[in-house]
Write an enzyme that holds these catalytic residues in place. Structure first.
Site, short mmCIF file in Angstrom:
data_model
loop_
_atom_site.label_atom_id
_atom_site.label_comp_id
_atom_site.label_asym_id
_atom_site.label_seq_id
_atom_site.Cartn_x
_atom_site.Cartn_y
_atom_site.Cartn_z
N CYS A 4 0.89 -1.17 0.00
CA CYS A 4 0.00 0.00 0.00
C CYS A 4 0.92 1.20 0.00
O CYS A 4 1.57 1.49 1.01
CB CYS A 4 -0.90 -0.01 1.24
SG CYS A 4 -1.78 1.55 1.51
N CYS A 43 -5.69 5.71 -3.27
CA CYS A 43 -4.96 4.43 -3.21
C CYS A 43 -3.60 4.67 -3.85
O CYS A 43 -3.52 5.00 -5.04
CB CYS A 43 -5.73 3.34 -3.95
SG CYS A 43 -4.83 1.78 -4.12
#
Length: 315
Positions: free
Chosen positions: A76, A225
């Protein structure tokens, strides 16, 4: 167990972050902790949880990231900047190699993206166009601006893993309902896509700006994201929409990053790692239940500095 954490965010992608270098949780316990702490209706909330963990022979420290549904992501990149900041503080360094689930990334504390905004440069990759990496069963070796018949609609997608898997499509105007429909089709883990995927709808706004909206695997629609912004930047270069080596602005609902994709498929993002508040909470992992949160410290100046950036992006 008593859990101490920092509530943080990278470009609006928010998480509780824990220093777990001395922890010995099983994967099932990590999943339970993620479902408790990241639940939007719970005492903390987030798109997932981040953990600072030990490194390996090639890295100073490591990172694990669990989505709000308890599944573990390969990486991430918005969260990586936050873990990097915690690692820098823990080890007294300003640059490091970080161990991820299936790869490594380079991170460095750099000059502020905006006044008062703690900024980290992260380089990840190489991005891959090989559909076998996901896998996408029944697909050609690469999908570049090509239809995916099993997905709703007729849009053309570029399939990129970095190493999280992403379907990226470039459109004139983003429709959240359409994005959700495509994202939920992937989230169902159909036989042709057993490991699911993230889906990003991307607007190209001139030669040096993208706007990215993502349905994130294990989370749903997110404000931002990081790996999606990296994958979208690389996809834009592969399809000739942006030049390789050109630094661009990548905007999202949570703010922005600066991004650059190179011909060697490495992608660098410059973005924030913002602390919001620090707290602790008692968690019963077996019952997946948390007690009342005690707030230990707030970082109001950092919150305000990032808010100014986000408001400017929205304008």
């Amino acid at each position: 167990m008593l859990v101490r954490f920092i509530k943080c965010h990278g470009s609006g992608n928010d998480f509780p972050l824990v220093d777990a270098r001395d922890w010995t949780l099983s994967n099932a316990e990590w999943a339970s902790l993620a479902r408790v702490l990241a639940a939007r209706g719970g005492p903390v909330g987030g798109d997932g949880i981040l953990a600072l963990v030990p490194g390996d022979d090639a890295s100073a420290f490591g990172m694990r990231m669990f989505n709000s549904d308890g599944s573990e992501a390969e990486t991430c990149l918005n969260g990586l900047r936050c873990v990097a900041r915690a690692g820098f503080a823990a080890f007294g360094v300003e640059t490091a190699t970080v161990r991820l689930k299936t790869s490594h990334a380079q991170v460095e504390h750099v000059g502020d993206l905006a006044p008062g905004v703690y900024t980290v440069a992260e380089t990840a990759g190489p991005a891959s166009l090989a559909t076998a990496d996901w896998p996408i069963l029944g697909a050609p070796e690469r999908l570049i601006d090509a239809p995916v018949p099993s997905l709703p609609g007729t849009r053309a997608y570029t399939a990129v893993s970095i190493p999280n898997p992403h379907f990226v499509t470039f459109i004139e105007h983003i429709d959240d309902a359409e994005l959700v429909a495509v994202g939920e089709a992937c989230e169902a883990a159909p036989a042709w896509l057993p490991n699911r995927a993230n889906v990003s709808f991307v607007e190209r706004r001139g030669d040096d700006t993208l706007f990215v909206r993502t349905f994130e695997r294990g989370v749903g629609l997110t404000s931002s994201c990081g790996s999606a912004m990296a994958a979208s930047t690389y996809a834009a270069c592969v399809t000739g929409r942006i030049e390789f080596g050109r630094e661009i602005a990548v905007l999202n609902r949570g703010g922005m990053v600066r991004a650059r994709a190179e011909v060697d498929a490495m992608v660098t993002l410059h973005g924030n790692a913002t602390w919001e508040w620090e707290g602790e909470v008692d968690v019963d992992l077996g019952a997946e239940r948390a007690g009342d949160v005690q707030v230990l410290r707030r970082f109001d100046d950092e919150v305000a500095a990032w808010q100014a950036v986000a408001e400017n992006v929205q304008r």
